[in-house]
Motif scaffolding. Sequence first.
Motif, PDB file in Angstrom:
ATOM      1  N   GLU A 119      -5.317  49.365 -26.796  1.00  0.00           N
ATOM      2  CA  GLU A 119      -5.268  47.943 -26.424  1.00  0.00           C
ATOM      3  C   GLU A 119      -3.876  47.571 -25.902  1.00  0.00           C
ATOM      4  OE1 GLU A 119      -8.568  45.832 -29.379  1.00  0.00           O
ATOM      5  OE2 GLU A 119      -6.465  45.978 -30.002  1.00  0.00           O
ATOM      6  N   ILE A 120      -2.858  47.982 -26.652  1.00  0.00           N
ATOM      7  CA  ILE A 120      -1.469  47.696 -26.252  1.00  0.00           C
ATOM      8  C   ILE A 120      -1.152  48.367 -24.923  1.00  0.00           C
ATOM      9  CG2 ILE A 120       0.960  48.081 -26.855  1.00  0.00           C
ATOM     10  CD1 ILE A 120       0.088  47.844 -29.813  1.00  0.00           C
ATOM     11  N   PHE A 121      -1.609  49.618 -24.774  1.00  0.00           N
ATOM     12  CA  PHE A 121      -1.350  50.351 -23.528  1.00  0.00           C
ATOM     13  C   PHE A 121      -1.993  49.659 -22.335  1.00  0.00           C
ATOM     14  CE2 PHE A 121      -2.872  53.600 -20.471  1.00  0.00           C
ATOM     15  CZ  PHE A 121      -1.629  53.967 -19.963  1.00  0.00           C
ATOM     16  N   LEU A 122      -3.225  49.167 -22.497  1.00  0.00           N
ATOM     17  CA  LEU A 122      -3.914  48.490 -21.399  1.00  0.00           C
ATOM     18  C   LEU A 122      -3.245  47.160 -21.052  1.00  0.00           C
ATOM     19  CD1 LEU A 122      -7.658  49.284 -22.186  1.00  0.00           C
ATOM     20  CD2 LEU A 122      -6.267  50.191 -20.324  1.00  0.00           C
ATOM     21  N   TYR A 123      -2.735  46.460 -22.068  1.00  0.00           N
ATOM     22  CA  TYR A 123      -1.961  45.244 -21.793  1.00  0.00           C
ATOM     23  C   TYR A 123      -0.720  45.594 -20.962  1.00  0.00           C
ATOM     24  CZ  TYR A 123      -4.742  42.769 -25.334  1.00  0.00           C
ATOM     25  OH  TYR A 123      -5.754  42.190 -26.040  1.00  0.00           O
ATOM     26  N   PHE A 124      -0.103  46.715 -21.339  1.00  0.00           N
ATOM     27  CA  PHE A 124       1.073  47.210 -20.611  1.00  0.00           C
ATOM     28  C   PHE A 124       0.736  47.503 -19.151  1.00  0.00           C
ATOM     29  CE2 PHE A 124       2.928  51.225 -19.061  1.00  0.00           C
ATOM     30  CZ  PHE A 124       4.269  50.882 -18.976  1.00  0.00           C
ATOM     31  N   ILE A 125      -0.395  48.158 -18.913  1.00  0.00           N
ATOM     32  CA  ILE A 125      -0.824  48.523 -17.559  1.00  0.00           C
ATOM     33  C   ILE A 125      -1.134  47.274 -16.732  1.00  0.00           C
ATOM     34  CG2 ILE A 125      -2.698  49.580 -16.228  1.00  0.00           C
ATOM     35  CD1 ILE A 125      -0.723  51.613 -17.246  1.00  0.00           C
ATOM     36  N   ILE A 126      -1.836  46.314 -17.336  1.00  0.00           N
ATOM     37  CA  ILE A 126      -2.173  45.075 -16.611  1.00  0.00           C
ATOM     38  C   ILE A 126      -0.906  44.334 -16.202  1.00  0.00           C
ATOM     39  CG2 ILE A 126      -3.244  42.795 -16.821  1.00  0.00           C
ATOM     40  CD1 ILE A 126      -5.335  44.139 -18.683  1.00  0.00           C
ATOM     41  N   ALA A 127       0.043  44.214 -17.138  1.00  0.00           N
ATOM     42  CA  ALA A 127       1.306  43.534 -16.841  1.00  0.00           C
ATOM     43  C   ALA A 127       2.097  44.294 -15.780  1.00  0.00           C
ATOM     44  CB  ALA A 127       2.134  43.392 -18.118  1.00  0.00           C
ATOM     45  N   SER A 128       2.064  45.627 -15.851  1.00  0.00           N
ATOM     46  CA  SER A 128       2.774  46.454 -14.864  1.00  0.00           C
ATOM     47  C   SER A 128       2.170  46.283 -13.477  1.00  0.00           C
ATOM     48  CB  SER A 128       2.714  47.927 -15.275  1.00  0.00           C
ATOM     49  OG  SER A 128       3.356  48.130 -16.506  1.00  0.00           O
ATOM     50  N   PHE A 129       0.844  46.152 -13.430  1.00  0.00           N
ATOM     51  CA  PHE A 129       0.167  45.935 -12.142  1.00  0.00           C
ATOM     52  C   PHE A 129       0.522  44.568 -11.563  1.00  0.00           C
ATOM     53  CE2 PHE A 129      -3.438  44.059  -9.853  1.00  0.00           C
ATOM     54  CZ  PHE A 129      -3.478  44.911  -8.754  1.00  0.00           C
ATOM     55  N   LEU A 130       0.519  43.528 -12.404  1.00  0.00           N
ATOM     56  CA  LEU A 130       0.863  42.186 -11.928  1.00  0.00           C
ATOM     57  C   LEU A 130       2.308  42.152 -11.410  1.00  0.00           C
ATOM     58  CD1 LEU A 130      -0.783  40.000 -14.748  1.00  0.00           C
ATOM     59  CD2 LEU A 130      -1.609  40.350 -12.408  1.00  0.00           C
ATOM     60  N   GLY A 131       3.201  42.853 -12.128  1.00  0.00           N
ATOM     61  CA  GLY A 131       4.587  42.949 -11.686  1.00  0.00           C
ATOM     62  C   GLY A 131       4.699  43.668 -10.358  1.00  0.00           C
ATOM     63  N   TYR A 132       3.926  44.743 -10.218  1.00  0.00           N
ATOM     64  CA  TYR A 132       3.906  45.503  -8.956  1.00  0.00           C
ATOM     65  C   TYR A 132       3.446  44.611  -7.800  1.00  0.00           C
ATOM     66  CZ  TYR A 132       1.999  48.678  -5.410  1.00  0.00           C
ATOM     67  OH  TYR A 132       1.693  49.289  -4.223  1.00  0.00           O
ATOM     68  N   ALA A 133       2.381  43.827  -8.042  1.00  0.00           N
ATOM     69  CA  ALA A 133       1.851  42.946  -7.000  1.00  0.00           C
ATOM     70  C   ALA A 133       2.908  41.939  -6.553  1.00  0.00           C
ATOM     71  CB  ALA A 133       0.606  42.223  -7.514  1.00  0.00           C
ATOM     72  N   MET A 134       3.646  41.371  -7.511  1.00  0.00           N
ATOM     73  CA  MET A 134       4.700  40.414  -7.169  1.00  0.00           C
ATOM     74  C   MET A 134       5.816  41.076  -6.366  1.00  0.00           C
ATOM     75  SD  MET A 134       5.130  37.877 -10.464  1.00  0.00           S
ATOM     76  CE  MET A 134       5.532  39.187 -11.619  1.00  0.00           C
ATOM     77  N   GLU A 135       6.196  42.300  -6.759  1.00  0.00           N
ATOM     78  CA  GLU A 135       7.251  43.032  -6.057  1.00  0.00           C
ATOM     79  C   GLU A 135       6.842  43.345  -4.614  1.00  0.00           C
ATOM     80  OE1 GLU A 135      10.356  44.346  -6.713  1.00  0.00           O
ATOM     81  OE2 GLU A 135      10.476  43.172  -8.550  1.00  0.00           O
ATOM     82  N   VAL A 136       5.598  43.758  -4.438  1.00  0.00           N
ATOM     83  CA  VAL A 136       5.104  44.101  -3.102  1.00  0.00           C
ATOM     84  C   VAL A 136       5.116  42.862  -2.206  1.00  0.00           C
ATOM     85  CG1 VAL A 136       3.040  44.758  -1.788  1.00  0.00           C
ATOM     86  CG2 VAL A 136       3.718  46.089  -3.781  1.00  0.00           C
ATOM     87  N   ILE A 137       4.641  41.735  -2.739  1.00  0.00           N
ATOM     88  CA  ILE A 137       4.603  40.493  -1.961  1.00  0.00           C
ATOM     89  C   ILE A 137       6.016  40.062  -1.578  1.00  0.00           C
ATOM     90  CG2 ILE A 137       4.063  38.027  -2.040  1.00  0.00           C
ATOM     91  CD1 ILE A 137       1.663  38.812  -3.868  1.00  0.00           C
ATOM     92  N   LYS A 138       6.927  40.070  -2.571  1.00  0.00           N
ATOM     93  CA  LYS A 138       8.308  39.630  -2.328  1.00  0.00           C
ATOM     94  C   LYS A 138       9.011  40.526  -1.305  1.00  0.00           C
ATOM     95  CE  LYS A 138      11.697  40.747  -5.029  1.00  0.00           C
ATOM     96  NZ  LYS A 138      12.607  40.926  -6.179  1.00  0.00           N
ATOM     97  N   CYS A 139       8.923  41.849  -1.507  1.00  0.00           N
ATOM     98  CA  CYS A 139       9.627  42.785  -0.624  1.00  0.00           C
ATOM     99  C   CYS A 139       9.000  42.848   0.763  1.00  0.00           C
ATOM    100  CB  CYS A 139       9.653  44.178  -1.248  1.00  0.00           C
ATOM    101  SG  CYS A 139      10.649  44.249  -2.743  1.00  0.00           S
ATOM    102  N   SER A 140       7.685  42.699   0.845  1.00  0.00           N
ATOM    103  CA  SER A 140       7.016  42.706   2.145  1.00  0.00           C
ATOM    104  C   SER A 140       7.447  41.497   2.969  1.00  0.00           C
ATOM    105  CB  SER A 140       5.496  42.706   1.960  1.00  0.00           C
ATOM    106  OG  SER A 140       5.073  43.891   1.316  1.00  0.00           O
ATOM    107  N   ILE A 141       7.651  40.364   2.306  1.00  0.00           N
ATOM    108  CA  ILE A 141       8.135  39.158   3.004  1.00  0.00           C
ATOM    109  C   ILE A 141       9.574  39.372   3.461  1.00  0.00           C
ATOM    110  CG2 ILE A 141       8.776  36.731   2.716  1.00  0.00           C
ATOM    111  CD1 ILE A 141       6.356  36.492   0.800  1.00  0.00           C
ATOM    112  N   ASN A 142      10.418  39.953   2.575  1.00  0.00           N
ATOM    113  CA  ASN A 142      11.833  40.176   2.898  1.00  0.00           C
ATOM    114  C   ASN A 142      12.012  41.144   4.063  1.00  0.00           C
ATOM    115  OD1 ASN A 142      12.633  38.442   0.889  1.00  0.00           O
ATOM    116  ND2 ASN A 142      13.033  40.046  -0.609  1.00  0.00           N
TER     117      ASN A 142
END
Length: 258
Positions: A7-30
């Motif tokens: 359960e903890i690991f899957l929470y970690f993966i979901i949060a890591s994916f959301l962080g990845y999505a934000m990074e991709v959006i931010k860097c793609s704009i930059n």
Amino acid sequence: MYLKVMEIFLYFIIASFLGYAMEVIKCSINYKKLVNRGFLFGPICPIYGVGFLLITWLLTKYQNDLIILFLMGALITSAIEYYTSYILEVIFHNRWWDYSYRKDNINGRICLKNSLLFGLGACIVIRIINPLMLKFRGLFSDKFIIIIGTIILIIFILDMIFSCIIAYNLRHRIIIAEELKSEKLRMIPTLIEKKYRKEISRLKFVRNRLFNAFPEIEKDNKKEQELITKIKTKEKGMTKKCQKSVKKVKKMQKKSKK
């Protein structure tokens, strides 16, 4: 116990994916182009998962005090970013991000703008995301969580191993590039090739995705990286010629025997 770990690991993966999505959006704009941001090949940024787990563990009790939640969230996440940058630099001999161009930075590893955004993110995690995740968890059986968690864990471990191998190979390239810089490129190319050919020939030369994810790495060593590529290309050409010569000799030996 294993269920709780999954359960903890899957929470970690979901949060890591959301962080990845934000990074991709931010860097793609930059950079005005799609950037596959992240150290790993999979669509996750583990630093966000670690931050999520620490915030949840340490700050849930302050969920009704937004000021403490914001300040502590900014402090914890900034510390994670700072020491992650330091550890990656020590291991891989390069900075994966650098905020030195900003006035509000500390050693180029963190900056005030990001810290404030992370503080806001901590409030969103505790007040909004965590309750949603708990509701989402209730939709799946324990058996499903164990199975899917185990599969993703295996993929995650393999990704970590492969990504570290690629990054370690990049580390050697950057070290060589820095040595070339220290020589100030005063040596003529043939002498440079003689000095570094053997070491460069050992490198596994794949067009590194990390250069695309973190363009600053290549910018800092562009001329030297081009020289390394040139030497490696020549090395491959020489190897092919040697192989052809060996084949010719073998054919001649066969004919002489006949």
